[in-house]
Design a protein around this motif. Structure first.
Motif, PDB file in Angstrom:
ATOM      1  N   SER A  28      14.849  12.147 -21.686  1.00 60.39           N
ATOM      2  CA  SER A  28      15.220  13.127 -20.685  1.00 60.39           C
ATOM      3  C   SER A  28      14.454  14.653 -20.333  1.00 60.39           C
ATOM      4  O   SER A  28      13.606  14.788 -22.061  1.00 60.39           O
ATOM      5  CB  SER A  28      17.039  13.857 -21.290  1.00 60.39           C
ATOM      6  N   VAL A  44      15.560  15.695 -15.892  1.00 60.93           N
ATOM      7  CA  VAL A  44      15.848  14.583 -15.132  1.00 60.93           C
ATOM      8  C   VAL A  44      16.398  13.278 -17.010  1.00 60.93           C
ATOM      9  O   VAL A  44      16.150  13.772 -17.210  1.00 60.93           O
ATOM     10  CB  VAL A  44      15.050  13.457 -14.600  1.00 60.93           C
ATOM     11  N   ILE A  61      16.612   6.580 -13.472  1.00 63.00           N
ATOM     12  CA  ILE A  61      16.717   8.274 -12.959  1.00 63.00           C
ATOM     13  C   ILE A  61      17.612   9.182 -11.962  1.00 63.00           C
ATOM     14  O   ILE A  61      18.125   8.866 -10.940  1.00 63.00           O
ATOM     15  CB  ILE A  61      14.545   9.096 -12.282  1.00 63.00           C
ATOM     16  N   GLU A  62      17.382  10.239 -12.722  1.00 68.55           N
ATOM     17  CA  GLU A  62      19.029  10.665 -12.128  1.00 68.55           C
ATOM     18  C   GLU A  62      19.031  11.975 -12.600  1.00 68.55           C
ATOM     19  O   GLU A  62      18.076  12.756 -13.872  1.00 68.55           O
ATOM     20  CB  GLU A  62      20.351  10.690 -12.565  1.00 68.55           C
ATOM     21  N   PHE A  63      19.662  13.109 -11.936  1.00 70.36           N
ATOM     22  CA  PHE A  63      19.077  14.698 -12.078  1.00 70.36           C
ATOM     23  C   PHE A  63      19.893  14.907 -12.970  1.00 70.36           C
ATOM     24  O   PHE A  63      21.307  13.874 -13.610  1.00 70.36           O
ATOM     25  CB  PHE A  63      19.477  15.813 -11.120  1.00 70.36           C
TER      26      PHE A  63
END
Length: 103
Positions: A28, A44, A61-63
């Motif tokens: 992260s 992210v 990938i993600e927020f």
């Protein structure tokens, strides 16, 4: 339905100022998306899919806080940079997989 976003990340080699240790499973950090017209940085989370090959890896990938982040930044071809106290990698979204949610 949920989307799984896949990105190719090119890490800056350690000898060129990159990270000393590359993430193996999850990571992260801050990201700057080049298409963000508001010019903001976002937190992210990367989930590593593949091992490193010539300083490149595939990851989901993600927020970190998806409810506050603009979803319009996540599209195939979207490019971004990852930062700690300096730039550590460049990335590009290469695939968006649709996932069925089990009920």
């Amino acid at each position: 339905m949920d989307n799984k976003v896949v990105a190719r990340v090119s890490w800056i080699p350690t000898e060129q100022g990159g990270k000393k240790r590359f993430p193996l499973i999850n990571y992260s950090t801050a990201a700057h998306f080049h298409y963000d017209v508001a010019d903001r940085d976002w937190s992210v989370v990367l989930n590593i899919i593949s091992n490193y090959d010539n300083y490149e890896t595939l990851c989901n990938i993600e927020f970190l806080f998806p409810e506050k982040a603009p979803g319009n930044l996540l599209f195939v071809g979207s490019t971004f940079e990852l930062y700690e106290h300096r730039k550590v990698a460049d990335g590009e979204i290469i695939e968006i997989e649709k996932e069925e949610v089990m009920r």
